[in-house]
Design an enzyme around this catalytic site. Structure first.
Site, PDB file in Angstrom:
ATOM      1  N   GLU A 105      32.247 -24.171  27.935  1.00 29.59           N
ATOM      2  CA  GLU A 105      32.531 -25.162  29.077  1.00 29.59           C
ATOM      3  C   GLU A 105      32.555 -23.835  30.216  1.00 29.59           C
ATOM      4  O   GLU A 105      33.233 -23.095  30.181  1.00 29.59           O
ATOM      5  CB  GLU A 105      33.552 -25.794  28.786  1.00 29.59           C
ATOM      6  CG  GLU A 105      33.845 -26.774  29.944  1.00 29.59           C
ATOM      7  CD  GLU A 105      35.277 -27.591  29.523  1.00 29.59           C
ATOM      8  OE1 GLU A 105      35.438 -28.695  30.496  1.00 29.59           O
ATOM      9  OE2 GLU A 105      35.963 -27.253  28.727  1.00 29.59           O
ATOM     10  N   LYS A 139      30.539 -33.957  32.461  1.00 27.54           N
ATOM     11  CA  LYS A 139      31.474 -34.148  31.311  1.00 27.54           C
ATOM     12  C   LYS A 139      31.879 -35.574  31.745  1.00 27.54           C
ATOM     13  O   LYS A 139      32.131 -36.134  32.654  1.00 27.54           O
ATOM     14  CB  LYS A 139      32.549 -33.222  31.665  1.00 27.54           C
ATOM     15  CG  LYS A 139      33.866 -33.492  30.748  1.00 27.54           C
ATOM     16  CD  LYS A 139      34.700 -32.058  30.676  1.00 27.54           C
ATOM     17  CE  LYS A 139      35.965 -32.080  29.780  1.00 27.54           C
ATOM     18  NZ  LYS A 139      36.614 -30.974  29.865  1.00 27.54           N
ATOM     19  N   CYS A 146      33.826 -30.351  25.936  1.00 23.20           N
ATOM     20  CA  CYS A 146      35.378 -30.311  25.636  1.00 23.20           C
ATOM     21  C   CYS A 146      36.062 -31.835  25.103  1.00 23.20           C
ATOM     22  O   CYS A 146      36.109 -32.302  24.168  1.00 23.20           O
ATOM     23  CB  CYS A 146      36.117 -29.592  26.652  1.00 23.20           C
ATOM     24  SG  CYS A 146      37.720 -28.808  26.056  1.00 23.20           S
TER      25      CYS A 146
END
Length: 689
Positions: free
Chosen positions: A56, A125, A181
C-alpha cells in the site's frame, strides 16, 4: 490439455504463478521507490509470474502523514507511476502498485494496475481506518465518496473505482480484484462481492505495521477470507524503509488458496524481498461449481454484483516447454506429513470411526461384533476400531468375535499375525478352516479344482471369499451380533473386492471411506503409541511389513503368496493419489498426471511420512501414466456397480467417500472412453532438459 509439448508447463494445467513483492523504500522518494519496484517486477517476470503485487502506498511510503498534501510529492508519485508503466512494456505480467492520487480535487489511497505499457485501472481504498495509530481519514477520501468512474492519468482515460475485475484473456480463470489493507478487516470486505462477481484471485495492498501477535492474525484473516470466497488471496505489507517514529514494520507477504497457505515470506528483512506461489485456478473454479451455495450467494447479491466492471487484457503466458511447479504437491494427500498434524489426524479418524460404530450398536441394541481377521492391514484397522468402541460402551472386548479363516493360499505369516493381534487386543478368537466347505462348493458347481486340476481362476478365488463372508453372517445370526466390514476406500475405487457374498458385504463397514495409505498410517500410529501393548505393537509392525495380497491363489510355498495386489492394480500410493484428485476435484487425467509427476518423480524433494516401513519410491511419467490408465478404466468402467450398493459406513475425510448415499452417485454402466482419450495426450517421455 491441448498441447502435449507444453505438458511440463504449469500454465497448461490451470495454474498461475503469482508474486508478492516487498521493496525496500524511502519515505517521500517516489523515484527511488519506482526503481525498486521495477527491479522486483523484472524478477517476477523472470520467475514466470503472471501477476505481482506491491504494498500500500509503496511509491510514496505509507508513513508520509501530512506530506501527502504536498504537491511535489504527489507529482513525484505520478512521475514514478509513469516510470513503472514505461518499464512494464517489456515485462509479460500485470503489476499492482500503491500510490496517492488526486481525483476530483480530492486525494485517494489507490492501487494502480499496470500491464505491458498500459494503465489498466485505478482502485481506491474503500475503508479508511481512523482509530488507534491510524489517521488515514485526515489525508484521504474513501472510495464511495468518488463520483468519477474514469480518470485522466498519464494522458489516458483510465477506469476508476473499487468494483473493477481484471481478466486475462489468454488465461480465462485468472480474474483478479484489488482491495487495500483495511478493506479486508471489515465484516464484509469488498473482495467478498468481487469473488461472487467472478474474481478468482483477490489482491490486498497493505502497509500494516506490526505488533505482537499481528502476523498470526493476518494469517487467520487471509486464510478465512480465501476459504469463504473460494479464492486465492495475495497479501503484501510494508517493510524496511517505513518510518519507525511511532511504529514498526515487518514486510510480511503471504499467499493463500481456499484457506491453505501456499507461500509466505520471512519477516523483518533489511532488503527487498519477493515470494512466488503457484495458485490452482482450476481447483478454485471446481470448488465454486461444486459448492452450490456459492451460486445461491451470487443470486442473493446479484444487484450489487451488477455494478462490477470488467477490464480485459492480453497476458503473454510463459511458453517454454518446461516450467515446473514450485509448490509442494503432497505425495500422500490423505496423510499429513507434519508430525504435529499426524497425531491430530489419527486421533480424529479413530474418533469418527469409533463414534459411528458406537451409534450403530446403541441404536440397534446389539452388543456383539463379528469380524474376519486376515492378518492384513484392513481387518487390523477395523479390529482396533471395534476394540475402542467396546471400551467406550463399557462392554468387554470379548464381545468381539474375531474369526480367522485360512484357505488354500493363507500364508503361515499372516495366520500367525492374525492370532497374535487378536490375542493382544483381547477379543474372542475362533479359527475356521474354510477349505472343506470350499471343496464342497467347488465340487457342487463342477469346478476343475475339485477333480484335482490346478485351476486357480476367478471362480476359485471367489468361492473362498464367499465362504468367509457366508460364515461371518451365519455366525452373526448365531451370536446375535453384526458383521463389521473391513474393505477400504481404495479397494472400492478400484473394485478390488468380491461382490455380494464376499468382502464387499457386511452389516456395517468402518473403513469404507478410509484409503489404504491412511490405514497404513493409522496402524503405524497405534503401534508407535503402544496402545495394544508391546506384543501388539510388534504384531502391528509385522503386518505393516507384509506384502499386500488377497492370498487366494497358492504360492510356491506356504510362506510365499501367489498374488501381489499391487502388481495387478498398481501401487496404492499412486492410486490413492489418483483417487483423491479425481474424486475430490474432478481433475482431468492430464492434470492428475502432471501433479503426480510433480510429487513423485524426485524422491529427494518434499516431505515424507515417518516410519521404518516407509519406502521412498520415485515414479517417472511412464509409470504414472500406466497406473493412471489402470485406475481410470477400473474406476469409471468396471467398478461402479459394486459401489452402488455398499453397506452403511461413516464418511471420514474431505477427500470424499464413494457411498451412493454420500459423495458419489454415478451410473453403473458408464465408460472411461473420454478419460482415457484425454490421458492419451500425455507424453510418454520425460521433460526436456
Amino acid at each position: 490439455m491441448n498441447d502435449a509439448s507444453r505438458f511440463f508447463n504449469l500454465y497448461t494445467h490451470g495454474f498461475a504463478r503469482v508474486a508478492v513483492a516487498v521493496p525496500a523504500n524511502r519515505i517521500a522518494d517516489p523515484a527511488f521507490n519506482a526503481e525498486q519496484t521495477v527491479k522486483l517486477m523484472t524478477d517476477a517476470a523472470n520467475a514466470g509470474a503472471a501477476l505481482v503485487i506491491f504494498p500500500e502506498l509503496g511509491l510514496s511510503a505509507y508513513t508520509c502523514d501530512d506530506l501527502f498534501h504536498q504537491q511535489a510529492l504527489l507529482d513525484g508519485c505520478e512521475a514514478a507511476l509513469a516510470r513503472i508503466v514505461e518499464a512494464s512494456v517489456d515485462l509479460p505480467l500485470a503489476a499492482v502498485v500503491g500510490l496517492p492520487l488526486r481525483v476530483e480535487q480530492r486525494l485517494f489511497n489507490c492501487a494502480a494496475v499496470v500491464q505491458r505499457g498500459r494503465l489498466l485501472g485505478i482502485v481506491p481504498k474503500t475503508y479508511l481506518p481512523n482509530y488507534a495509530e491510524f489517521y488515514e481519514a485526515r489525508q484521504f477520501n474513501a472510495a464511495p465518496t468518488a463520483t468519477a468512474t474514469e480518470v485522466e492519468l498519464l494522458g489516458l482515460r483510465v477506469p476508476f473505482g473499487s468494483e473493477l475485475i481484471f481478466e486475462a484473456q489468454d488465461l480465462p480463470l485468472l480474474k483478479f480484484h484489488v482491495e487495500i489493507c483495511e478493506d479486508v478487516w471489515v465484516p464484509i470486505p469488498p473482495s467478498s462481492y468481487a469473488a461472487l462477481a467472478g474474481a478468482t484471485v483477490l489482491v490486498n495492498l497493505s502497509a500494516s505495521n506490526v505488533t505482537i501477535g499481528k502476523a498470526d492474525y493476518r494469517h487467520r484473516l487471509v486464510s478465512l477470507q480465501s476459504a469463504r470466497c473460494l479464492a486465492a488471496y495475495l497479501y503484501s505489507s510494508a517493510g524496511i524503509g517505513e518510518s519507525t517514529t511511532d511504529l514498526a514494520w515487518d514486510g510480511q507477504a503471504i499467499v493463500y488458496e481456499n484457506g491453505d497457505l501456499v507461500a509466505e515470506s520471512a519477516r523483518f528483512g533489511n532488503d527487498s524481498h519477493m515470494i512466488t506461489a503457484d495458485v490452482d485456478l482450476e481447483r478454485l473454479a471446481h470448488e465454486r461449481m461444486r459448492q452450490n451455495s456459492f451460486g445461491q450467494s451470487v443470486m442473493l447479491h446479484r444487484e450489487r454484483l451488477a455494478a462490477f466492471r470488467r477490464v480485459r487484457f492480453a497476458l503473454e503466458l510463459p511458453a517454454q516447454p518446461r516450467l515446473p511447479l514450485e509448490r509442494e504437491v503432497d505425495r500422500f494427500p490423505y496423510v499429513p506429513s507434519d508430525p504435529v498434524r499426524k497425531d491430530e489426524r489419527c486421533h480424529e479418524v479413530y474418533s469418527i470411526q469409533v463414534q459411528a460404530l458406537v451409534q450403530r450398536l446403541s441404536a440397534t441394541g446389539i452388543r456383539k461384533l463379528l469380524i474376519g481377521i486376515s492378518g492384513g492391514l484392513d481387518s487390523t484397522q477395523a479390529l482396533l476400531v471395534c476394540a475402542k468402541a467396546m471400551d467406550l460402551l463399557g462392554l468387554p472386548r470379548t464381545n468381539i468375535l474375531g474369526i480367522t479363516m485360512p484357505g488354500y493360499a493363507t500364508s503361515s505369516r499372516t495366520l500367525d499375525q492374525a492370532l497374535r493381534l487378536m490375542q493382544a487386543v483381547g477379543c474372542s478368537v475362533q479359527k475356521i478352516d474354510i477349505r472343506p466347505s470350499c471343496e464342497q462348493m467347488l465340487k457342487d458347481i463342477g469346478h476343475p479344482f475339485a477333480e484335482g486340476k490346478p485351476v486357480h481362476d476367478v471362480t476359485f478365488e471367489n468361492v473362498q471369499a464367499g465362504e468367509r463372508t457366508s460364515h461371518l453372517f451365519r455366525l452373526a445370526n448365531l451370536h446375535d451380533g453384526i458383521v463389521v466390514g473391513t474393505g477400504d476406500l481404495s479397494e472400492l475405487a478400484l473394485g478390488w473386492c468380491t461382490y455380494g457374498v464376499g468382502d464387499h458385504m457386511s452389516h456395517y463397514n468402518v473403513n469404507a471411506s478410509v484409503p489404504k495409505t491412511l490405514i497404513k498410517h493409522l496402524v503405524r500410529w497405534v503401534a508407535e503409541r503402544g496402545e495394544v501393548g508391546e506384543s501388539g505393537s510388534r504384531a502391528l509392525l509385522d503386518i505393516l511389513a507384509t506384502e499386500i495380497s488377497p492370498e487366494l491363489v497358492p504360492g510356491k510355498t506356504e510362506d510365499e503368496p501367489g498374488q501381489s495386489t499391487e502388481s495387478v492394480i498398481g501401487p496404492y500410493e499412486l492410486q490413492d493419489f489418483n483417487l483423491y484428485h479425481v474424486l475430490r476435484y474432478g481433475f482431468s487425467p492430464s492434470k492428475v498426471a502432471f501433479l503426480a509427476y510433480s510429487a513423485w518423480h524426485d524422491r529427494e524433494r518434499g516431505s515424507w511420512p515417518e516410519g521404518p516401513d516407509v519406502v521412498r519410491n520415485a515414479y517417472g511419467l511412464a509409470d504414472i501414466k500406466k497406473n493412471l490408465r489402470i485406475f481410470l478404466h477400473r474406476f469409471f468402467t468396471t467398478s461402479q456397480f459394486k459401489r452402488s450398493c455398499v453397506p452403511n459406513s461413516p464418511k471420514v475425510g474431505s477427500g470424499g467417500s464413494l457411498s451412493p448415499r454420500g459423495d458419489w452417485r454415478a451410473p453403473s454402466d458408464s465408460k472411461a472412453t473420454v478419460w482415457l482419450a484425454e490421458l492419451d495426450r500425455v507424453p510418454d517421455g520425460e521433460p526436456p532438459a
